[in-house]
Design an enzyme around this catalytic site. Structure first.
Site, PDB file in Angstrom:
ATOM      1  N   TYR A   1       0.704  -1.307  -0.119  1.00  0.00           N
ATOM      2  CA  TYR A   1      -0.014   0.102  -0.057  1.00  0.00           C
ATOM      3  C   TYR A   1       0.689   1.270  -0.105  1.00  0.00           C
ATOM      4  CZ  TYR A   1      -4.153  -2.850   1.078  1.00  0.00           C
ATOM      5  OH  TYR A   1      -5.124  -3.667   1.274  1.00  0.00           O
ATOM      6  N   GLY A   2       0.977   2.004  -1.031  1.00  0.00           N
ATOM      7  CA  GLY A   2       1.952   2.728  -1.515  1.00  0.00           C
ATOM      8  C   GLY A   2       2.557   2.486  -2.592  1.00  0.00           C
TER       9      GLY A   2
END
Length: 121
Positions: A89-90
């Site tokens: 996530y990123g």
């Protein structure tokens, strides 16, 4: 049944502010209930963190971290303890940003609420 609430994820894609997605009762004394997950007790509602650090789909910028924390603190105060995160996530140089922020936010939340949780004060 556990309801996965992805307000933070949706907020950066469709809205200008996280605040508009936080239900009005978050500021009240009403708390989110808990359910059993094996030996653990977790909140009935959770929060997805996919947008925390995702520039590609959610136009994330580190300047949004204070607003994200404000929403996080309101959720924790309401009793939410379930946060969906992953090291992916990123995007690009922000890979894992959601997990980093989650750790920073929890530490800050506990420090800010330490007096409230200390039975000796």
């Amino acid at each position: 049944m556990i309801i996965m609430w992805t307000a933070i994820l949706i907020s950066f894609f469709f809205l200008d502010s996280v605040e508009s997605l936080v239900p009005s009762w978050f500021g009240n004394s009403q708390k989110i209930g808990t359910v059993s997950a094996g030996p653990l007790q977790i909140s009935e509602m959770g929060c997805g963190t996919w947008s925390w650090g995702n520039r590609l789909l959610f136009d994330y910028d580190p300047s949004q971290d204070d607003e994200l924390y404000d929403a996080y603190a309101k959720m924790r105060t309401a009793g939410i303890t379930l946060f969906d995160t992953a090291d992916s996530y990123g995007t690009l140089d922000l890979n894992g940003r959601a997990e980093i922020l989650l750790g920073q936010f929890e530490k800050r939340f506990l420090e800010e609420n330490e007096k409230d949780n200390n039975i000796f004060n």
